[in-house]
Every structure is written in structure tokens, then in C-alpha cells.
Design an enzyme around this catalytic site. Sequence first.
Site, PDB file in Angstrom:
ATOM      1  N   HIS A 407       0.818  -1.217   0.000  1.00  0.00           N
ATOM      2  CA  HIS A 407       0.000   0.000   0.000  1.00  0.00           C
ATOM      3  C   HIS A 407       0.856   1.273   0.000  1.00  0.00           C
ATOM      4  O   HIS A 407       0.545   2.243   0.704  1.00  0.00           O
ATOM      5  CB  HIS A 407      -0.957   0.013   1.193  1.00  0.00           C
ATOM      6  N   CYS A 408       1.917   1.255  -0.782  1.00  0.00           N
ATOM      7  CA  CYS A 408       2.826   2.415  -0.880  1.00  0.00           C
ATOM      8  C   CYS A 408       3.442   2.771   0.464  1.00  0.00           C
ATOM      9  O   CYS A 408       3.782   3.934   0.712  1.00  0.00           O
ATOM     10  CB  CYS A 408       2.119   3.618  -1.483  1.00  0.00           C
TER      11      CYS A 408
END
Length: 454
Positions: A407-408
Site C-alpha cells: 500500500h505504498c
Amino acid sequence: MEVLLPKLPSFKFPSPSYCCSITTRSSSYVKFGFRRLSSLTVCASTVNEAVTEPTLGSPSLGHSTRPHFPILHQEVNGSKLVYLDNAATSQKPTAVLKALQNYYEAYNSNVHRGIHSLSAKATDEYESARRKVAAFINASDSREIVFTRNATEAINLVAHSWGLSNLKKEDELKKLGLFLKFVKLNQDEVPDIDKLKEMLSKKTKIVVVHHVSNVLASVLPIRDIAHWAHDVGAKVLVDACQSVPHMVVDVQSLNVDFLVASSHKMCGPTGIGFLYGKIDLLSSMPPFLGGGEMISDVYFDHSTYAEPPSRFEAGTPAIGEAIGLGAAIDYLSGIGMQTIHDYEVELGRYLYERLLSVPNIRIYGPVPSEKVERAALCSFNVENLHPTDLATFLDQQHGVAIRSGHHCAQPLHRDILRVNASARASLYFYNTKEDVDNFVQALHDTVNFFNSFK
């Protein structure tokens, strides 16, 4: 010279045909497919109706707004779609789709320098969208809103334009002389704000924080952070991608110097985001890109540049996308951001509590309570099961869309949570408790399926 960052940045460095078949790579017996639910008709007239705040006995906000989102009314792999990937992107109401269609059908033209009627109309609508963004986050002046491709570009704009002008030493951060300091998590699995306060010094030049974590669902006290940063002479940049779509955000009250957000997470089109910057800062910053509308005068040996925001909007902008963002803001404002926030707090808590029924689940982030507020998302892992396996099976067998990965926020997963990835279910105001129940039941079935092989 120092730059302070929490260790979990959430930075990111219409009506399609649903009749298609996709062959799965992993198993021949699992069928992909999309089918519109013909029993559900979405009337165009519904998108312009005001959404009233739910009262006792009335449908929930999720139930009352779902008819405005055509994409939600379909089957995926033989099951009714349950869309719980809203932290990655939101769905678009018919009002936004119609605004895009109307632009391209009725007044498609380039903006600002055309004298004919179509160009004038396009320019009016484009600049109207800028004013809508400014009002939505309570900027003092629409000139403080710069349209960018996305929040990622907005952050890069600040890094290159403000950063290279103010963070002295070498041209590149990796050639150092500059120091990055990171804030880790406290025992409640939220960024350690007390430690952040301790780390601030007169050497600190900028503090970069998220408002809401897209992994932990934690909400940071931005006003306090801005106050502490300004006390030592530092600027503050806030990634508000997970807050602007879900709550009231007032940049004047927060007193931040820069703030970025993305259209596609707030019911608007992809391909456009915005940077808010205090006008005195923007006016002092050099251009980020060159060409087109960002110039004032061009000579053979030099150029002069336009005032903000034009200075930072080189070339032909994303006109239709900006107009679509303006329509999304109209739609959200018609509901009311406080109404959206209140509904999501309740729904998010319901999601958290229902997930606790899954055996051997680990939900990341703070435990919700009267004093601790979580965003309406849960990142989690189930013991001995890979999150991508969970997400794939949920989609293929149950029509449930969640996300898996880091998720970055790879350093957060690898170095702090000590996992490679997590699964994430994230809600928006058009979701319902039935969506949550269907997801949790599907997750139980998925876990049981994989455990049956042990």
C-alpha cells in the site's frame, strides 16, 4: 539541516461494457466475468437530488447514495460486487460521469487563451472547478490551488520547486548534507507524535506528514504538528489523500503550508489532483515544469513567469478532469462532509468489530474507542495465509474487491510491522453494513478453504 518525516508516508513516489471473460492464470475452474444487474435501474434524475441526512428508521447514507453509482450494480464472477478498495480509488457518481460527457460533447476546447465561445465556456468551468476546490478545503484564495496530475506530482512539485530553493547544500538529497529523520510508531501502532515533537529543532526545514494513514487508519493531529513545526521555523506539507474525501478539512484552521490530495479518491476522475500552498510561498517558488500557460513573456535569452497558479500548470491541463472534480465536489458538498465522516466512523468501527470474528486475524493500527478514532479501513493479515491469496480468492469466488500489498508503505510493513504485505478493506459512504457482513462471511469461507489443505 533536517527534514522530518513520519515513517509511514502514504505518498504515491464512464460507463464501460461489463460483458467480458478473462482467463485465470492459476486455475481453470475459476471463472471471471462481469454482468450488469438488470433489476437495478439508475435514473438520471436521482443524481441531482439532495441526499438528506439519515434519521431514525430511514435508510443509511450508504443505501441512499448507492443508486448514484452505476458501477456498484453488477455481478463479478457470479456474485454481487462488494467494492471495498476505496482507499485505492473511489467510484464515480452519475453526476460526475455526466459532467465529463457534457464537456466533451458540448464545449470541448482548450482553456485561457482562446477567444471563441467554446474556449470561454471551458475556461469558465475549469476556473470554477478551482474555486470549488478552494472553498471545499477553505483556502483563502483560489490562487492557492494548483491543479496537478495527482497528489504524487503535487508532492514532487513542492520537493523540486520549494525544496531545491530552500534546502541548501548539494543538488541531490542522496549527495547529502541534508538529513531525513523518521518517526516510528508508539505502542498503540500510531506514529509517535511525542517523539516527533522532541525531534524538531531550528535545523528542521520541513515536516512531511500524512493526515490519515492508508494502512493503520490512524488520524494525526495536524493542527498541533503545524504549530510545533512553525515554532522552530519549519514548513509543513500534508498528504491529505485519505482525509479530504472523508472528513471536513480546513487548511486555514490547520494552518499548514502545503497540502495535497487526489481527485480519484473523492468521487472525481483519475488524472488530476491538487496542491494547496499558501500564496506567499507559491509566489516565491520557481516553476516546476516549463511551457505553455506558465510563462509571462519569452525572449531569446530569458523568460519571465506567470503568477501562481498558472506558473505551475505548464502545457494543456486536464480540463475535463478538473471539471469532473468540480462536479464531484458539488456532489460531496450536497451530502455534507460532516455527515459523510460521522457515517464512516460508525461503519468503520463495525468493520473492525466484525473482522475480530475471523480466527487468527491481526488488524493493524489503533483499537477504536471513545477517545481513539480510526478511519474507515482495516489492514490485516491472517496467520499463515498470504494476503494476495486472500484477495484473489475473495474476488474470484465471492466478488469482493479488497487490496493486497504494501500500500505504498513498504518500510512500514518491512521494518516496523515485520510483514511483507497486508490485505486491506477500505470503505466509503456508499458502502453499507451489508457490504461488511458479506465481506466478513466471504473472508471466513476463504480462510476455511485454505485451512482445509493443512
